[in-house]
Design an enzyme around this catalytic site. Structure first.
Site, PDB file in Angstrom:
ATOM      1  N   TYR A 270      -0.021  26.581  67.574  1.00 63.87           N
ATOM      2  CA  TYR A 270       1.166  26.142  68.328  1.00 63.87           C
ATOM      3  C   TYR A 270       1.786  24.865  67.779  1.00 63.87           C
ATOM      4  O   TYR A 270       2.765  24.376  68.321  1.00 63.87           O
ATOM      5  CB  TYR A 270       0.843  25.993  69.822  1.00 63.87           C
ATOM      6  CG  TYR A 270      -0.445  25.248  70.130  1.00 63.87           C
ATOM      7  CD1 TYR A 270      -0.542  23.877  69.945  1.00 63.87           C
ATOM      8  CD2 TYR A 270      -1.561  25.932  70.601  1.00 63.87           C
ATOM      9  CE1 TYR A 270      -1.726  23.197  70.218  1.00 63.87           C
ATOM     10  CE2 TYR A 270      -2.750  25.274  70.869  1.00 63.87           C
ATOM     11  CZ  TYR A 270      -2.821  23.908  70.682  1.00 63.87           C
ATOM     12  OH  TYR A 270      -3.998  23.240  70.941  1.00 63.87           O
ATOM     13  N   LYS A 271       1.201  24.313  66.716  1.00 66.45           N
ATOM     14  CA  LYS A 271       1.792  23.098  66.137  1.00 66.45           C
ATOM     15  C   LYS A 271       2.725  23.505  64.988  1.00 66.45           C
ATOM     16  O   LYS A 271       3.797  24.027  65.222  1.00 66.45           O
ATOM     17  CB  LYS A 271       0.689  22.152  65.663  1.00 66.45           C
ATOM     18  CG  LYS A 271      -0.252  21.679  66.778  1.00 66.45           C
ATOM     19  CD  LYS A 271      -1.295  20.735  66.210  1.00 66.45           C
ATOM     20  CE  LYS A 271      -2.398  20.440  67.210  1.00 66.45           C
ATOM     21  NZ  LYS A 271      -1.972  19.664  68.369  1.00 66.45           N
TER      22      LYS A 271
ATOM     23  N   ASP B 218     -11.664  21.504  61.180  1.00 67.49           N
ATOM     24  CA  ASP B 218     -10.595  21.701  62.156  1.00 67.49           C
ATOM     25  C   ASP B 218      -9.292  21.408  61.426  1.00 67.49           C
ATOM     26  O   ASP B 218      -9.029  20.260  61.052  1.00 67.49           O
ATOM     27  CB  ASP B 218     -10.793  20.753  63.349  1.00 67.49           C
ATOM     28  CG  ASP B 218      -9.692  20.913  64.406  1.00 67.49           C
ATOM     29  OD1 ASP B 218      -8.562  21.291  64.040  1.00 67.49           O
ATOM     30  OD2 ASP B 218      -9.957  20.615  65.583  1.00 67.49           O
TER      31      ASP B 218
ATOM     32  N   ARG C 134       3.362   8.494  68.112  1.00 67.80           N
ATOM     33  CA  ARG C 134       3.197   9.501  67.038  1.00 67.80           C
ATOM     34  C   ARG C 134       4.527  10.197  66.792  1.00 67.80           C
ATOM     35  O   ARG C 134       5.220  10.608  67.721  1.00 67.80           O
ATOM     36  CB  ARG C 134       2.189  10.574  67.449  1.00 67.80           C
ATOM     37  CG  ARG C 134       0.768  10.103  67.574  1.00 67.80           C
ATOM     38  CD  ARG C 134      -0.215  11.284  67.637  1.00 67.80           C
ATOM     39  NE  ARG C 134       0.253  12.420  68.439  1.00 67.80           N
ATOM     40  CZ  ARG C 134      -0.349  13.589  68.480  1.00 67.80           C
ATOM     41  NH1 ARG C 134      -1.424  13.816  67.753  1.00 67.80           N
ATOM     42  NH2 ARG C 134       0.119  14.567  69.251  1.00 67.80           N
TER      43      ARG C 134
ATOM     44  N   PHE D  16     -10.699  14.961  67.386  1.00 74.97           N
ATOM     45  CA  PHE D  16      -9.998  15.316  68.618  1.00 74.97           C
ATOM     46  C   PHE D  16     -11.077  15.554  69.676  1.00 74.97           C
ATOM     47  O   PHE D  16     -12.097  16.182  69.392  1.00 74.97           O
ATOM     48  CB  PHE D  16      -9.154  16.576  68.396  1.00 74.97           C
ATOM     49  CG  PHE D  16      -8.281  16.907  69.562  1.00 74.97           C
ATOM     50  CD1 PHE D  16      -7.062  16.266  69.720  1.00 74.97           C
ATOM     51  CD2 PHE D  16      -8.682  17.817  70.521  1.00 74.97           C
ATOM     52  CE1 PHE D  16      -6.247  16.543  70.815  1.00 74.97           C
ATOM     53  CE2 PHE D  16      -7.880  18.102  71.622  1.00 74.97           C
ATOM     54  CZ  PHE D  16      -6.661  17.464  71.768  1.00 74.97           C
TER      55      PHE D  16
HETATM   56  C1  LIG Z   1      -7.378  18.535  66.054  1.00 80.18           C
HETATM   57  C2  LIG Z   1      -7.287  19.344  67.318  1.00 80.18           C
HETATM   58  N1  LIG Z   1      -8.296  20.160  67.664  1.00 80.18           N
HETATM   59  C3  LIG Z   1      -8.224  20.900  68.798  1.00 80.18           C
HETATM   60  C4  LIG Z   1      -7.127  20.832  69.632  1.00 80.18           C
HETATM   61  C5  LIG Z   1      -7.018  21.567  70.927  1.00 80.18           C
HETATM   62  O1  LIG Z   1      -7.547  22.771  70.965  1.00 80.18           O
HETATM   63  P1  LIG Z   1      -7.210  23.907  72.029  1.00 80.18           P
HETATM   64  O2  LIG Z   1      -6.378  24.901  71.278  1.00 80.18           O
HETATM   65  O3  LIG Z   1      -8.512  24.417  72.437  1.00 80.18           O
HETATM   66  O4  LIG Z   1      -6.462  23.289  73.156  1.00 80.18           O
HETATM   67  C6  LIG Z   1      -6.056  20.010  69.296  1.00 80.18           C
HETATM   68  C7  LIG Z   1      -4.887  19.950  70.176  1.00 80.18           C
HETATM   69  O5  LIG Z   1      -3.957  19.217  70.053  1.00 80.18           O
HETATM   70  C8  LIG Z   1      -6.155  19.236  68.121  1.00 80.18           C
HETATM   71  O6  LIG Z   1      -5.163  18.406  67.785  1.00 80.18           O
END
Ligand SMILES: Cc1ncc(COP(=O)(O)O)c(C=O)c1O
Length: 404
Positions: A229-230, A204, A378, A135
């Site tokens: 939030y997912k 991550d 997606r 990401f």
């Molecule tokens: C794999 C991944 N890492 C990081 C993030 C985003 O991070 P942040 O919470 O800093 O916006 C996302 C957001 O969709 C993501 O899918």
């Protein structure tokens, strides 16, 4: 028509046999169980709203903030919320108590983890490896961390990371599930390879937390970051989490040692002395309103077995792929998500011409997924509230848009 009837019948049978089915009622889904409601397949971006959240948030605002005011820090347990909520998330990602702190964004936690991991590396470890499909925010921040700590950044496709890590590697940053393709990477194997080479790994887990068993403790992950939030349904902008392996906590040297991570935060000492435990990962004042909304959202997970979540996730994505194959004219979409279960997260990504316009058309038919440039559709399958009927309807609508 016969094919549609058959698949719709199969979806209904699968829904009836679904052991997590009752969970769906715990979410606000605009018209649950009505045939014409919206099909929400974007829980891999923003999870649906659990019914526990609104009353809890109202009570926090009215009673705790409104009446307790400053006393809320102690009397309402605000101060300990980052670690308390962290322990609750821990059960969902295979982390024992005292290993997770909640706060800040995933991006900020990537920074803390990668810099701290680089600071743990021995002499001569002059490179940081990053998964090539990462990401973007992780890539940007890891590049900056590499510059700050005087390392070279090397981008390597995730499946090749285990072979690429060597005695020059300080840190490896890997996404557990690729956000574009939905591919699940091998957390035990990459972690073991990094450790065998003397390197640290930062995972991550944004796209696996709440979607499948992660096993952070069991597989000896060093550090991990994830958003809430997912699949954890914490709400827009909900705070992220940071996992610190117990054995590394005393040596976790945060690049953002704010007053909240001080051993004596109210001592107001001029010099930072880090707190023990996961609190070392704190920075500043916790985001209490969103933290407590998240805590309420996590109640829907009480009693939920992650193995059942994984089984349903795979059954949903299998069924969706089957319906796409049955309904969508051949050659109109290419599946980017691996078919083998061991390599699949909880989403299906389809490559398709004019994907942005196709997703818009789907939205007009009440099917909500999302689009990632240049050509990816997606569809996220959140096992707690997505039904097999949703999967069938989405595939049928896609076929309608693509001209069958
Ligand atoms: C794999 C991944 N890492 C990081 C993030 C985003 O991070 P942040 O919470 O800093 O916006 C996302 C957001 O969709 C993501 O899918």
């Amino acid at each position: 028509m016969r094919v549609v009837r058959e698949q719709a019948g199969r979806a209904a049978a699968l829904d009836a046999a679904d052991e997590l089915r009752a969970k769906r009622a715990e979410f606000v889904l605009d018209t649950p169980d009505e045939p014409d409601g919206t099909v929400y397949l974007d829980g891999n971006s923003l999870g649906a709203l659990p019914r526990t959240v609104a009353p809890r948030l109202a009570a926090v605002v009215e009673r705790e903030w409104g009446l307790l005011r400053i006393r809320g820090w102690r009397e309402a347990g605000w101060w300990g919320a980052p670690e308390r909520v962290g322990d609750r998330i821990g059960r969902l990602v295979g982390a024992g108590p005292g290993r997770i702190v909640v706060g800040d964004s995933t991006s900020v936690n990537v920074f803390k983890a990668v810099v701290a991991a680089a600071r743990l590396a021995g002499e001569g470890r002059d490179e940081i490896l990053v998964d090539a499909g990462t990401f973007p925010t992780d890539g940007y921040i890891t590049a900056s961390a590499a510059r700050m700590t005087g390392r070279l950044l090397r981008s390597v496709p995730a499946p090749e990371l285990a072979g690429a890590v060597g005695d020059r590697t300080a840190v490896v940053l890997v996404n557990h599930v690729d956000y574009r393709t939905g591919r699940l990477h091998d957390l035990p194997a990459v972690t073991a390879a990094a450790h065998a080479a003397g390197a640290r790994v930062v995972w991550d887990v944004c796209h696996s937390a709440g979607a499948l068993p992660v096993g952070l403790d069991a597989h000896d992950a060093d550090f991990a970051v994830g958003c809430t939030y997912k699949y954890l349904n914490g709400g827009p902008g909900a705070p992220a989490f940071l996992y610190l392996r117990p054995g590394l906590q005393p040596r976790f040297d945060s690049p953002l040692p704010g007053w909240n991570s001080h051993a004596d935060p109210f001592g107001m000492a001029p010099v930072h002395v880090p707190a023990d435990g996961a609190a070392r990962g704190r920075v500043g004042t916790p985001e209490i309103l969103s933290l407590l909304a998240l805590e309420a959202a996590l109640e829907v997970w009480d009693g939920v077995d992650l193995a059942a979540v994984r089984a349903k996730s795979l059954a949903l994505t299998d069924f969706f792929l089957h319906c796409v194959e049955e309904y969508v004219p051949r050659g109109r979409v290419t599946c980017l998500t691996p078919v083998p279960h061991g390599e699949r997260g909880s989403q299906v990504s389809l490559r398709c011409e004019a994907a942005a316009a196709v997703m818009k058309e789907l939205a007009a038919r009440d099917i909500v997924g999302d689009f990632r440039p240049p050509d990816v559709l997606r569809f996220g399958f959140a096992p707690l509230y997505t039904s097999f009927t949703d999967a069938e309807r989405a595939a049928r609508a896609l076929a309608g848009v693509l001209g069958r």
